[in-house]
Design an enzyme around this catalytic site. Sequence first.
Site, PDB file in Angstrom:
ATOM      1  N   HIS A   1       5.650  -8.147   2.250  1.00 32.35           N
ATOM      2  CA  HIS A   1       4.990  -6.893   2.583  1.00 32.35           C
ATOM      3  C   HIS A   1       4.824  -6.007   1.349  1.00 32.35           C
ATOM      4  O   HIS A   1       5.439  -6.239   0.321  1.00 32.35           O
ATOM      5  CB  HIS A   1       5.761  -6.137   3.668  1.00 32.35           C
ATOM      6  CG  HIS A   1       7.130  -5.687   3.253  1.00 32.35           C
ATOM      7  ND1 HIS A   1       8.268  -6.384   3.591  1.00 32.35           N
ATOM      8  CD2 HIS A   1       7.559  -4.613   2.547  1.00 32.35           C
ATOM      9  CE1 HIS A   1       9.328  -5.753   3.114  1.00 32.35           C
ATOM     10  NE2 HIS A   1       8.926  -4.681   2.463  1.00 32.35           N
TER      11      HIS A   1
ATOM     12  N   ARG B   1       5.229   4.878   0.936  1.00 33.19           N
ATOM     13  CA  ARG B   1       5.879   6.050   1.515  1.00 33.19           C
ATOM     14  C   ARG B   1       4.799   7.005   2.006  1.00 33.19           C
ATOM     15  O   ARG B   1       3.811   7.231   1.310  1.00 33.19           O
ATOM     16  CB  ARG B   1       6.754   6.747   0.480  1.00 33.19           C
ATOM     17  CG  ARG B   1       8.002   5.973   0.138  1.00 33.19           C
ATOM     18  CD  ARG B   1       8.869   6.730  -0.871  1.00 33.19           C
ATOM     19  NE  ARG B   1      10.051   5.975  -1.171  1.00 33.19           N
ATOM     20  CZ  ARG B   1      10.125   5.067  -2.156  1.00 33.19           C
ATOM     21  NH1 ARG B   1       9.078   4.825  -2.921  1.00 33.19           N
ATOM     22  NH2 ARG B   1      11.250   4.411  -2.373  1.00 33.19           N
TER      23      ARG B   1
ATOM     24  N   GLU C   1       4.237  -1.952   5.097  1.00 33.94           N
ATOM     25  CA  GLU C   1       5.360  -1.174   5.622  1.00 33.94           C
ATOM     26  C   GLU C   1       5.138   0.292   5.282  1.00 33.94           C
ATOM     27  O   GLU C   1       5.066   0.656   4.106  1.00 33.94           O
ATOM     28  CB  GLU C   1       6.665  -1.648   4.988  1.00 33.94           C
ATOM     29  CG  GLU C   1       7.866  -0.784   5.310  1.00 33.94           C
ATOM     30  CD  GLU C   1       9.075  -1.116   4.453  1.00 33.94           C
ATOM     31  OE1 GLU C   1       9.871  -0.200   4.208  1.00 33.94           O
ATOM     32  OE2 GLU C   1       9.221  -2.275   4.016  1.00 33.94           O
TER      33      GLU C   1
ATOM     34  N   ASN D   1      10.191   9.196   5.397  1.00 31.39           N
ATOM     35  CA  ASN D   1      11.494   9.835   5.226  1.00 31.39           C
ATOM     36  C   ASN D   1      11.458  11.163   5.972  1.00 31.39           C
ATOM     37  O   ASN D   1      10.552  11.969   5.766  1.00 31.39           O
ATOM     38  CB  ASN D   1      11.811  10.039   3.748  1.00 31.39           C
ATOM     39  CG  ASN D   1      12.022   8.721   3.050  1.00 31.39           C
ATOM     40  OD1 ASN D   1      12.806   7.891   3.500  1.00 31.39           O
ATOM     41  ND2 ASN D   1      11.310   8.495   1.958  1.00 31.39           N
TER      42      ASN D   1
ATOM     43  N   HIS E   1       6.942  -0.803  -3.066  1.00 30.57           N
ATOM     44  CA  HIS E   1       7.293  -2.050  -3.722  1.00 30.57           C
ATOM     45  C   HIS E   1       6.559  -3.223  -3.088  1.00 30.57           C
ATOM     46  O   HIS E   1       6.046  -3.123  -1.985  1.00 30.57           O
ATOM     47  CB  HIS E   1       8.805  -2.291  -3.653  1.00 30.57           C
ATOM     48  CG  HIS E   1       9.343  -2.366  -2.253  1.00 30.57           C
ATOM     49  ND1 HIS E   1       9.925  -1.290  -1.636  1.00 30.57           N
ATOM     50  CD2 HIS E   1       9.382  -3.379  -1.348  1.00 30.57           C
ATOM     51  CE1 HIS E   1      10.299  -1.635  -0.412  1.00 30.57           C
ATOM     52  NE2 HIS E   1       9.983  -2.898  -0.208  1.00 30.57           N
TER      53      HIS E   1
ATOM     54  N   GLU F   1      10.873  -6.240  -4.671  1.00 26.69           N
ATOM     55  CA  GLU F   1      12.071  -6.534  -3.899  1.00 26.69           C
ATOM     56  C   GLU F   1      12.162  -8.040  -3.683  1.00 26.69           C
ATOM     57  O   GLU F   1      11.177  -8.682  -3.311  1.00 26.69           O
ATOM     58  CB  GLU F   1      11.998  -5.834  -2.542  1.00 26.69           C
ATOM     59  CG  GLU F   1      13.176  -6.087  -1.639  1.00 26.69           C
ATOM     60  CD  GLU F   1      13.040  -5.378  -0.292  1.00 26.69           C
ATOM     61  OE1 GLU F   1      14.076  -5.221   0.363  1.00 26.69           O
ATOM     62  OE2 GLU F   1      11.923  -4.996   0.094  1.00 26.69           O
TER      63      GLU F   1
END
Length: 145
Positions: free
Chosen positions: A5, A9, A61, A65, A79, A122
């Site tokens: 993925h 954010r 994704e 937050n 990422h 990641e």
Amino acid sequence: MKYLHTMVRVSDLDASLRFYTLLGLREVRRMDSEAGRFTLVFLAAPDDAERSAAERAPEVELTYNWDPEDYGGGRNFGHLAYAVDDVYAACRRLMEGGVTINRPPRDGRMAFVRSPDGISVELLQKGAALAPAEPWASMPNTGVW
């Protein structure tokens, strides 16, 4: 290695979901973390829905937050994520090639490195986490990811 993925954010989850669904993506799963104070929403293109259900890939994704944050300097792009056969071997190979392991795989499951252009990558262990092992278990974080 398998592409999983891309994480982005978002500051307004509802507005972002409207945009990505207008674009044609569909929500395939969601996770709220009270302890971490965030929500993750995974989206897939219609032609990838079956593969997403089976493999959790390829997906976008959205990370929301709950506490306001300034995402200046490109921090809104999170990422790239890849599943690897052996996270320790992958990190060892990268270190031997001169790559800094920003977040070592202390848990036998997850590590982060950065590309030469600063893109966070990641690495996730395929299947169950590996048993904690040195030098990873006691290796500190370096920089940010």
